[in-house]
Motif scaffolding. Structure first.
Motif, PDB file in Angstrom:
ATOM      1  N   THR A 232      -5.231  -7.695  -0.655  1.00  0.00           N
ATOM      2  CA  THR A 232      -5.834  -8.312   0.520  1.00  0.00           C
ATOM      3  C   THR A 232      -7.143  -9.002   0.148  1.00  0.00           C
TER       4      THR A 232
ATOM      5  N   ASP B 223      -1.257  -1.060   9.900  1.00  0.00           N
ATOM      6  CA  ASP B 223      -2.517  -1.093   9.166  1.00  0.00           C
ATOM      7  C   ASP B 223      -2.267  -0.875   7.677  1.00  0.00           C
ATOM      8  N   ASP B 224      -3.117  -1.503   6.852  1.00  0.00           N
ATOM      9  CA  ASP B 224      -3.042  -1.349   5.394  1.00  0.00           C
ATOM     10  C   ASP B 224      -1.656  -1.675   4.873  1.00  0.00           C
TER      11      ASP B 224
ATOM     12  N   SER C 203      -1.999  -3.678  -0.236  1.00  0.00           N
ATOM     13  CA  SER C 203      -3.059  -2.926  -0.890  1.00  0.00           C
ATOM     14  C   SER C 203      -4.398  -3.609  -0.667  1.00  0.00           C
ATOM     15  N   ASP C 204      -5.460  -2.823  -0.742  1.00  0.00           N
ATOM     16  CA  ASP C 204      -6.813  -3.350  -0.585  1.00  0.00           C
ATOM     17  C   ASP C 204      -7.090  -4.464  -1.585  1.00  0.00           C
TER      18      ASP C 204
ATOM     19  N   GLY D  38      -6.390  -5.978   6.354  1.00  0.00           N
ATOM     20  CA  GLY D  38      -5.142  -5.326   5.986  1.00  0.00           C
ATOM     21  C   GLY D  38      -4.186  -5.069   7.133  1.00  0.00           C
TER      22      GLY D  38
ATOM     23  N   SER E 253       0.807  -1.211   0.000  1.00  0.00           N
ATOM     24  CA  SER E 253       0.000   0.000   0.000  1.00  0.00           C
ATOM     25  C   SER E 253       0.844   1.267   0.000  1.00  0.00           C
TER      26      SER E 253
END
Length: 238
Positions: free
Chosen positions: A58, A50-51, A54-55, A196, A29
């Motif tokens: 994931t 967190d994250d 990348s979305d 994530g 990300s």
């Protein structure tokens, strides 16, 4: 002070290597995905990021684990190889070891390999490989307080957990609890298993547990390991 700090006190001021394969970057990300993680490990021996991926990537990992039927997973146990036992009073998750059988799983393992290279360059840990499995905690499942390795008795050095759950809310349970390395009764923090989020901590130093899940919870648990093979003993995996 944890042993990473003692090994390499000024490491965090050094730049990250600039020769990581570019093909790996789209799944992360951010362009320097390891910087904050390295800083945390250097200063306190654990990190919550967190994250981290990348979305989109994931989501691909979530598709992988959702496609696995319980019948194709193992009832998780305690111990390794000949010492492995299923102990339902201790843990109740299902697992599936990750092999590079398709592009998504291969990409995940490749990216954790990139992290292994950076960890070795920065901290001189001698990490030999990385192993990981999908984990499914159905409603009511948990994992009691435990340590992933005991000093001098394991090849696991760093533990990782990547959470894949969409829209995880307070009240859904399933939190990761990390305990102080000097006082195993003192909580350092409780962390929801939200999509994530990556947790990394020293396997031999931190007790942790998974609270009872109120809905199905998916993650990827992994370990960076050293090779303890000797002339008389073959180092076990999985």
């Amino acid at each position: 002070m944890n042993f990473l700090s003692m090994i390499f006190d000024d490491v965090i001021n050094n730049p990250l290597p600039d020769d990581l394969p570019e093909v790996l970057l789209p799944a992360f990300s951010r362009l320097e995905p390891f910087a904050l993680l390295l800083k945390d490990l250097h200063t306190k021996g654990w990190s919550i990021q967190d994250d981290f991926f990348s979305d989109a990537f994931t989501d691909k990992l979530m598709e992988e684990v959702r496609g696995i039927q319980n019948e194709s997973m193992l009832q998780a146990g305690v111990g390794r190889k000949q010492g492995h036992q299923v102990v339902l009073d201790a843990r109740r998750d299902y697992i599936k070891w990750i092999d590079p059988i398709n592009e998504t799983r291969k990409t995940f393992l490749d990216e954790m390999e990139a992290l292994r290279v950076v960890l070795n360059r920065q901290f001189f840990l001698g990490l030999f490989d990385f192993e990981a499995h999908f984990a499914r905690y159905e409603k009511g499942a948990f994992y009691e307080k435990h340590m992933d390795a005991f000093k001098g008795q394991s090849n696991r050095i760093l533990s990782t957990v990547l959470y894949l759950n969409e829209d995880w809310q307070e009240g859904d349970g399933g939190e990761l609890v990390i305990y102080d390395e000097q006082d195993a009764d003192r909580e350092l923090g409780r962390f929801l298993p939200k999509k994530g989020r990556l947790a990394v901590f020293l396997s031999e130093d931190f007790y942790h547990e998974v609270k009872v899940a109120k809905r199905t919870r998916h993650s990827i648990a992994g370990w960076f390991r050293v090779n303890n093979t000797t002339a008389k003993t073959l180092d076990p995996d999985q």
